[in-house]
Scaffold this active site. Structure first.
Site, PDB file in Angstrom:
ATOM      1  N   SER A  38     -43.682 -17.455  30.596  1.00  0.00           N
ATOM      2  CA  SER A  38     -43.493 -18.997  30.383  1.00  0.00           C
ATOM      3  C   SER A  38     -44.356 -19.345  29.289  1.00  0.00           C
ATOM      4  O   SER A  38     -45.185 -20.439  29.152  1.00  0.00           O
ATOM      5  CB  SER A  38     -43.925 -19.731  31.659  1.00  0.00           C
ATOM      6  OG  SER A  38     -43.445 -20.964  31.510  1.00  0.00           O
ATOM      7  N   CYS A  42     -40.346 -21.170  21.374  1.00  0.00           N
ATOM      8  CA  CYS A  42     -39.903 -22.106  20.252  1.00  0.00           C
ATOM      9  C   CYS A  42     -40.975 -22.725  19.214  1.00  0.00           C
ATOM     10  O   CYS A  42     -40.887 -23.064  18.290  1.00  0.00           O
ATOM     11  CB  CYS A  42     -39.151 -23.135  20.828  1.00  0.00           C
ATOM     12  SG  CYS A  42     -37.832 -22.658  21.911  1.00  0.00           S
ATOM     13  N   THR A 273     -23.062 -12.641  38.726  1.00  0.00           N
ATOM     14  CA  THR A 273     -22.423 -11.633  37.987  1.00  0.00           C
ATOM     15  C   THR A 273     -21.261 -10.897  38.777  1.00  0.00           C
ATOM     16  O   THR A 273     -20.961 -11.418  39.639  1.00  0.00           O
ATOM     17  CB  THR A 273     -23.561 -10.571  37.641  1.00  0.00           C
ATOM     18  OG1 THR A 273     -23.893  -9.834  38.910  1.00  0.00           O
ATOM     19  CG2 THR A 273     -24.780 -10.963  37.018  1.00  0.00           C
ATOM     20  N   ALA A 280     -27.049 -14.019  36.762  1.00  0.00           N
ATOM     21  CA  ALA A 280     -27.652 -13.966  35.444  1.00  0.00           C
ATOM     22  C   ALA A 280     -27.634 -15.191  34.661  1.00  0.00           C
ATOM     23  O   ALA A 280     -26.659 -15.877  34.820  1.00  0.00           O
ATOM     24  CB  ALA A 280     -26.978 -12.976  34.811  1.00  0.00           C
ATOM     25  N   GLY A 282     -29.258 -17.295  30.557  1.00  0.00           N
ATOM     26  CA  GLY A 282     -30.309 -17.125  29.213  1.00  0.00           C
ATOM     27  C   GLY A 282     -29.368 -16.528  28.474  1.00  0.00           C
ATOM     28  O   GLY A 282     -28.099 -16.362  28.389  1.00  0.00           O
ATOM     29  N   ASP A 283     -30.313 -15.975  27.672  1.00  0.00           N
ATOM     30  CA  ASP A 283     -29.614 -15.290  26.270  1.00  0.00           C
ATOM     31  C   ASP A 283     -28.889 -13.955  26.810  1.00  0.00           C
ATOM     32  O   ASP A 283     -28.252 -13.747  25.683  1.00  0.00           O
ATOM     33  CB  ASP A 283     -30.955 -15.031  25.448  1.00  0.00           C
ATOM     34  CG  ASP A 283     -31.557 -16.135  24.890  1.00  0.00           C
ATOM     35  OD1 ASP A 283     -31.097 -17.263  24.954  1.00  0.00           O
ATOM     36  OD2 ASP A 283     -32.228 -15.920  24.079  1.00  0.00           O
ATOM     37  N   LYS A 434     -24.679 -51.269  12.070  1.00  0.00           N
ATOM     38  CA  LYS A 434     -23.843 -50.157  12.320  1.00  0.00           C
ATOM     39  C   LYS A 434     -24.346 -48.996  12.220  1.00  0.00           C
ATOM     40  O   LYS A 434     -24.632 -48.630  11.179  1.00  0.00           O
ATOM     41  CB  LYS A 434     -22.589 -50.300  11.220  1.00  0.00           C
ATOM     42  CG  LYS A 434     -21.781 -51.414  11.314  1.00  0.00           C
ATOM     43  CD  LYS A 434     -20.825 -51.606  10.354  1.00  0.00           C
ATOM     44  CE  LYS A 434     -19.773 -52.596  10.240  1.00  0.00           C
ATOM     45  NZ  LYS A 434     -19.819 -53.478   9.034  1.00  0.00           N
TER      46      LYS A 434
HETATM   47  P1  FAD Z   1     -36.650 -15.273  27.114  1.00  0.00           P
HETATM   48  O1  FAD Z   1     -37.336 -16.581  27.206  1.00  0.00           O
HETATM   49  O2  FAD Z   1     -36.542 -14.593  25.882  1.00  0.00           O
HETATM   50  O3  FAD Z   1     -37.325 -14.519  28.554  1.00  0.00           O
HETATM   51  C1  FAD Z   1     -36.928 -13.261  28.657  1.00  0.00           C
HETATM   52  C2  FAD Z   1     -38.218 -12.334  29.155  1.00  0.00           C
HETATM   53  O4  FAD Z   1     -37.551 -11.287  30.117  1.00  0.00           O
HETATM   54  C3  FAD Z   1     -39.011 -11.866  28.063  1.00  0.00           C
HETATM   55  O5  FAD Z   1     -40.386 -12.236  28.317  1.00  0.00           O
HETATM   56  C4  FAD Z   1     -38.887 -10.465  28.611  1.00  0.00           C
HETATM   57  O6  FAD Z   1     -40.073  -9.571  28.151  1.00  0.00           O
HETATM   58  C5  FAD Z   1     -38.576 -10.564  29.819  1.00  0.00           C
HETATM   59  N1  FAD Z   1     -37.836  -8.910  30.255  1.00  0.00           N
HETATM   60  C6  FAD Z   1     -36.780  -8.505  29.566  1.00  0.00           C
HETATM   61  N2  FAD Z   1     -36.399  -7.414  30.395  1.00  0.00           N
HETATM   62  C7  FAD Z   1     -37.216  -7.239  31.285  1.00  0.00           C
HETATM   63  C8  FAD Z   1     -37.160  -6.272  32.361  1.00  0.00           C
HETATM   64  N3  FAD Z   1     -36.311  -5.050  32.261  1.00  0.00           N
HETATM   65  N4  FAD Z   1     -38.190  -6.560  33.195  1.00  0.00           N
HETATM   66  C9  FAD Z   1     -38.996  -7.633  33.133  1.00  0.00           C
HETATM   67  N5  FAD Z   1     -39.083  -8.531  32.378  1.00  0.00           N
HETATM   68  C10 FAD Z   1     -37.920  -8.233  31.246  1.00  0.00           C
HETATM   69  N6  FAD Z   1     -34.399 -21.970  21.328  1.00  0.00           N
HETATM   70  C11 FAD Z   1     -34.030 -23.213  21.290  1.00  0.00           C
HETATM   71  O7  FAD Z   1     -33.277 -23.797  21.824  1.00  0.00           O
HETATM   72  N7  FAD Z   1     -34.762 -24.113  20.516  1.00  0.00           N
HETATM   73  C12 FAD Z   1     -35.590 -23.532  19.589  1.00  0.00           C
HETATM   74  O8  FAD Z   1     -36.323 -24.362  18.872  1.00  0.00           O
HETATM   75  C13 FAD Z   1     -35.982 -22.346  19.802  1.00  0.00           C
HETATM   76  N8  FAD Z   1     -36.995 -21.598  18.952  1.00  0.00           N
HETATM   77  C14 FAD Z   1     -37.253 -20.131  19.003  1.00  0.00           C
HETATM   78  C15 FAD Z   1     -38.040 -19.641  18.321  1.00  0.00           C
HETATM   79  C16 FAD Z   1     -38.289 -18.064  18.363  1.00  0.00           C
HETATM   80  C17 FAD Z   1     -39.460 -17.651  17.439  1.00  0.00           C
HETATM   81  C18 FAD Z   1     -37.641 -17.432  19.369  1.00  0.00           C
HETATM   82  C19 FAD Z   1     -37.715 -16.137  19.336  1.00  0.00           C
HETATM   83  C20 FAD Z   1     -36.853 -18.041  20.096  1.00  0.00           C
HETATM   84  C21 FAD Z   1     -36.388 -19.426  20.014  1.00  0.00           C
HETATM   85  N9  FAD Z   1     -35.315 -20.141  20.847  1.00  0.00           N
HETATM   86  C22 FAD Z   1     -35.056 -21.265  20.598  1.00  0.00           C
HETATM   87  C23 FAD Z   1     -34.542 -19.456  21.497  1.00  0.00           C
HETATM   88  C24 FAD Z   1     -35.123 -19.472  23.073  1.00  0.00           C
HETATM   89  O9  FAD Z   1     -36.460 -19.221  23.197  1.00  0.00           O
HETATM   90  C25 FAD Z   1     -34.372 -18.742  24.057  1.00  0.00           C
HETATM   91  O10 FAD Z   1     -32.798 -18.937  24.121  1.00  0.00           O
HETATM   92  C26 FAD Z   1     -34.723 -18.625  25.443  1.00  0.00           C
HETATM   93  O11 FAD Z   1     -36.228 -18.328  25.648  1.00  0.00           O
HETATM   94  C27 FAD Z   1     -33.964 -17.881  26.251  1.00  0.00           C
HETATM   95  O12 FAD Z   1     -34.461 -17.824  27.635  1.00  0.00           O
HETATM   96  P2  FAD Z   1     -34.325 -16.384  28.407  1.00  0.00           P
HETATM   97  O13 FAD Z   1     -35.086 -16.638  29.760  1.00  0.00           O
HETATM   98  O14 FAD Z   1     -33.000 -15.935  28.525  1.00  0.00           O
HETATM   99  O15 FAD Z   1     -34.962 -15.195  27.532  1.00  0.00           O
END
Ligand code: FAD
Length: 821
Positions: A38, A42, A273, A280, A282-283, A434
């Site tokens: 956590s 960003c 999924t 699933a 996020g990214d 406006k």
């Molecule tokens: P993440 O937050 O990346 O979390 C995924 C986590 O899963 C990681 O910590 C990783 O180590 C862990 N993981 C992966 N595989 C495994 C595994 N097999 N076992 C255990 N753990 C694992 N978005 C915005 O909307 N606004 C912003 O301003 C913005 N700025 C950003 C700036 C930076 C530098 C970066 C890198 C990203 C930014 N983003 C921003 C994008 C945003 O951070 C991501 O879209 C968001 O964090 C995605 O959330 P997530 O949970 O999918 O993945």
């Protein structure tokens, strides 16, 4: 119920916390392969730039606090290496002791995020080449900057992260070069909007190459050479790779879960999924594009957080559905804010969605309240019904709330007609009565309703000049500072009196600075019976930004700026600017072109030679305009700098322009035609046509007897008193009835002259008059003389306008020559 979560940041941590809030009894285990959970990814670029100064501020939650508050079993340094869906088991490897173990689950949530792309280029495996995904990456980069004090950095990729890093490294005093494969920065923007960002980056001394890419890296012990496909080599101390991210979907695909063509994990509307017990978010997942319904990857924190929360609800028996991602995003690029929602033109075209677009440039808040700065708004909408498809906004202030309003409107399925009616909060420091969103709605609604026909900056090249007239309806001063090639200048306020210069059989293309005066001109012409009239959307501002040079190449050598003609910053020569005390100070903050330049002009006019004027302005166009204005007028621009979104220019008045009336040397001509002698009339029109052929603006002001030249040859039925009728009978009715000033010989002299002119192939007076009208010569009949002599408007030939003495004085003030005939 036992819920296992993979990934402990945006999506994963949100899901875990929400689960606990809903279900106090569930067993929740959160696995994170890294050291931190956590964290504020960003915020990471801003820590490198020392905008965020405390490391701890980036860490939103710790495993200990998660345990304490939410009773969640957080296992950091624990990578989930395998999913065995049949057995509802996962395999976990601890990076502390390298041991692997299994864990069962009832429900599994995948939120592993996306990894930065690191292409397999020669020389890429070097510690000076960084990517930025997590806190350890951040600390590595910051430590390098702190300890090695690098002079140069190359950022590969001009997306959100690349530009945030660029800004923050620049803050640290590093000269940054950006290399971008596309023809513009920030992929979700369209080219014409990215052009604004390009110009801002130039101002901020960022070197950048567009349509270029890295092909290899070579290294010495002290620096790295970045070899580009264009053949250039950039010598640098560090490289940041920011060319995008790839979803971490390998775990899912190895477990047999469906993965889409985009590379993202496929989920249904409940975020399940292909295995219903595995969710699933996020990214890592493929989402539905909210506009087109197509599967896409949109890696953003907002959607990840929302999806995490939704999944927790669904695991606990909820029925939440995810309706797609709009791609609402925002980024700070130095002093400007860039925000986007929905689709851009590229995506709409790819998806065969018919759209129209509008550009508006509106003040961020009331112009009279300090700090108002224009923001540029591009709206994309369906052509036939006005449904909003996307928006892009760039500006210094108030961009965030406008994009959020439009984004919300899109979620509600609103149209541009709804934007017109939105009731948005207003007081001068915040907005205008406006709001820019309302204005965008008005403009777009006019287009959809066909109340305004528009054309776009990129269509100008295909205008058929033979069949068209391109009219710049801005003031002459703005015209002089730069216009579109081939345009004629008829300021909107003169339009009604200069309709004779606008042929009805041509296509008329109008433009002004931002589109508003163009719209007024459009409305005038349409109501005057012109048929094919179009106004340039976004005006000259949009055009000029899009057509100028976009990239900023070769400005740096390793440790110095080598040329700065594109940077356009002007600094004091010799003297310290700070020590100059301005004689006059003008604050034009909040005013848009031509306001600031007009103020400068008026102030300079009233000043003595050698005095210094200080101007403060917020219009981003001011920097370019004032530089050009000073160049043209010969006044000296001592310095121009920007701070806190405000430009401060120091201008020294230089003698040569003491009486200058605008920014350029005057070349207009005016002639007062008093006489109705044939020879003088011929001479008048020969001079006028000659000057018009040289591109000069000519005004012929006909007064007293001169009015007779303009009379129609036939008698026109008009109401006149007896004196006026007598005058009318005694005076020559039109050009054919004129006599020579000398040797008239009862008309014989005049006939002989006409005969000789024909013989010598000189155009007749009547032909000269027609030619003059066609060439745009302004024929003004003096209203006062007409009144005295009882000549009515109906009696004058077509193409003559009626004007008073002010009209004459106005034009002669603009002229460098006035003849009295
Ligand atoms: P993440 O937050 O990346 O979390 C995924 C986590 O899963 C990681 O910590 C990783 O180590 C862990 N993981 C992966 N595989 C495994 C595994 N097999 N076992 C255990 N753990 C694992 N978005 C915005 O909307 N606004 C912003 O301003 C913005 N700025 C950003 C700036 C930076 C530098 C970066 C890198 C990203 C930014 N983003 C921003 C994008 C945003 O951070 C991501 O879209 C968001 O964090 C995605 O959330 P997530 O949970 O999918 O993945």
């Amino acid at each position: 119920m036992k819920v296992v979560i993979v990934g402990g940041v945006a999506g994963g941590a949100s899901a875990a916390a929400r689960l606990r809030r809903i279900n106090e009894d569930a067993q929740i285990i959160l696995f994170e392969k890294g050291e931190y959970i956590s964290f504020a990814n960003c915020g990471m670029p801003y820590y490198i730039g020392e905008v965020i100064t405390e490391k701890d501020k980036l860490i939103v939650q710790t495993p200990e606090k998660m345990k304490e508050r939410f009773n969640i079993d957080v296992r950091i340094n624990s990578e989930v290496t395998k999913i065995i869906p049949d057995k509802k088991m996962i395999e976990v490897r601890s990076s502390i002791d390298n041991k692997t173990y299994t864990e069962s689950y009832d429900k599994l949530v995948l939120s592993p995020g996306a990894e930065p792309i690191r292409p397999n280029l020669p020389g890429i495996d070097c510690p000076r080449i960084y990517t930025l995904r997590n806190l350890p990456d951040t600390f590595k980069i910051k430590d390098f900057v702190d300890e090695m004090n690098p002079k140069r950095a190359v950022v590969i990729g001009a997306g959100f992260i690349g530009l945030e890093v660029t800004e923050n490294l620049s803050h640290r005093g590093i000269k940054v070069t950006v290399v971008e494969l596309a023809d513009h920065v920030i992929g979700p923007l369209d080219y014409d909007m990215a052009a604004l960002v390009h110009q801002h980056m130039k101002m901020k001394n960022v070197e950048f190459y567009l349509k270029d890419a890295v092909k290899a890296f070579t290294h010495t012990t002290s620096y790295t050479n970045v070899e580009l496909t264009s053949g250039r080599t950039l010598k640098t101390d560090m490289v940041i790779m920011g060319i995008g991210v790839r979803p971490e979907s390998h775990l899912a695909s190895e477990a047999g879960l469906s993965v889409g063509k985009t590379g993202g994990i496929i989920v249904n509307e409940h975020l399940q999924t292909s295995d219903p017990d595995i969710y699933a978010v996020g990214d890592a997942i493929e989402v539905t594009d909210y506009i087109s319904g197509n599967p896409v990857l949109i890696p953003l924190a907002g959607p990840a957080n929302k999806q995490g929360r939704m999944v927790a609800d669904n695991i606990c028996g909820g029925n939440e559905t995810y309706n797609g991602t709009q791609g609402t995003s925002i980024v700070k690029v130095f002093d400007i804010t860039v925000a986007i929602t929905g689709n851009n033109e590229k995506t709409l075209t790819r998806n065969d969605i018919e759209y129209e677009k509008s550009f508006t440039h509106s003040p961020s808040h009331a112009g009279y309240y300090p700090g108002s700065i224009p923001l540029s708004l591009k709206l994309l909408f369906e052509k036939n019904n006005g449904k909003i498809l996307g928006a892009q906004i760039i500006g210094y202030d108030g961009v965030d709330k406008r994009i959020d309003v439009i984004s919300t409107a899109m979620r509600a399925g609103m149209t541009v007609f709804d934007l017109e009616k939105l009731e948005l909060a207003y007081a001068p420091p915040y907005s205008s009565a406006k709001d820019p969103v309302n204005i965008a709605g008005y403009v777009a609604a006019n287009i959809v309703k066909k109340e305004s026909e528009i054309f776009h900056w990129n269509e100008i090249g295909s205008i058929n000049i033979e069949k068209s007239l391109l009219i710049d309806v801005r003031t002459q001063m703005e015209f002089d500072l730069g216009t579109i090639e081939g345009a004629v200048n008829i300021p909107v306020d003169e339009l009604r009196n200069r309709l004779n210069e606008i042929p009805k059989d041509k296509d008329i293309f109008i433009f002004c600075q931002v589109g508003l005066r163009g719209y007024i001109a459009y409305k005038i012409l349409i109501q005057k019976g012109y048929k094919n009239v179009k106004n340039l959307s976004g005006g000259y501002k949009t055009y000029q930004l899009a057509v100028q040079k976009q990239s900023n190449e070769d400005i740096y050598e390793y440790d110095k700026i080598t040329k700065d003609d594109d940077i356009r910053s002007v600094n004091c020569e010799g003297t310290e600017c700070n020590s100059i005390v301005a004689d006059i100070q003008v604050d034009v903050c909040g005013q848009q072109c031509p306001g600031p330049i007009m103020q400068v002009y008026n102030s300079i006019k009233a000043m003595n030679d050698g005095e210094v004027l200080q101007v403060k302005a917020t219009d981003p166009a001011f920097q370019g305009d004032i530089t050009k204005w000073c160049e043209r007028t010969g006044n000296k621009l001592l310095s121009i700098n920007s701070e806190n979104n405000t430009y401060k220019a120091l201008i020294k008045k230089v003698r040569q322009t003491a009486n200058a009336t605008t920014s350029v040397a005057r070349t207009d001509k005016t002639m007062v035609v008093f006489s109705n002698d044939l020879d003088k009339a011929i001479a008048t029109f020969i001079i006028a046509n000659g000057a018009a052929a040289m591109g000069r603006k000519i005004t012929l002001f006909f007064t007293f007897w001169g009015l007779n030249i303009l009379r129609r040859p036939n008698k026109v039925k008009v109401k006149k008193d007896i004196i006026a009728r007598m005058f009318g009978m005694m005076m020559p009715r039109g050009s054919r009835k004129l006599s020579l000033s000398q040797m008239n010989m009862l008309g014989m002299g005049a006939l002989m002259i006409r005969f000789l002119m024909k013989k010598k192939n000189v155009l007749s007076l009547e032909e000269l008059i027609s030619q003059a009208i066609a060439a745009g010569v302004n024929l003004v009949a003096c209203s006062m003389s007409m009144d005295i002599m009882g000549i009515k408007k109906e009696e004058l030939i077509d193409g003559v306008v009626i004007g008073g003495v002010a009209s004459f004085l106005g034009t002669s003030e603009e002229a460098d020559m006035t003849l009295f005939i």
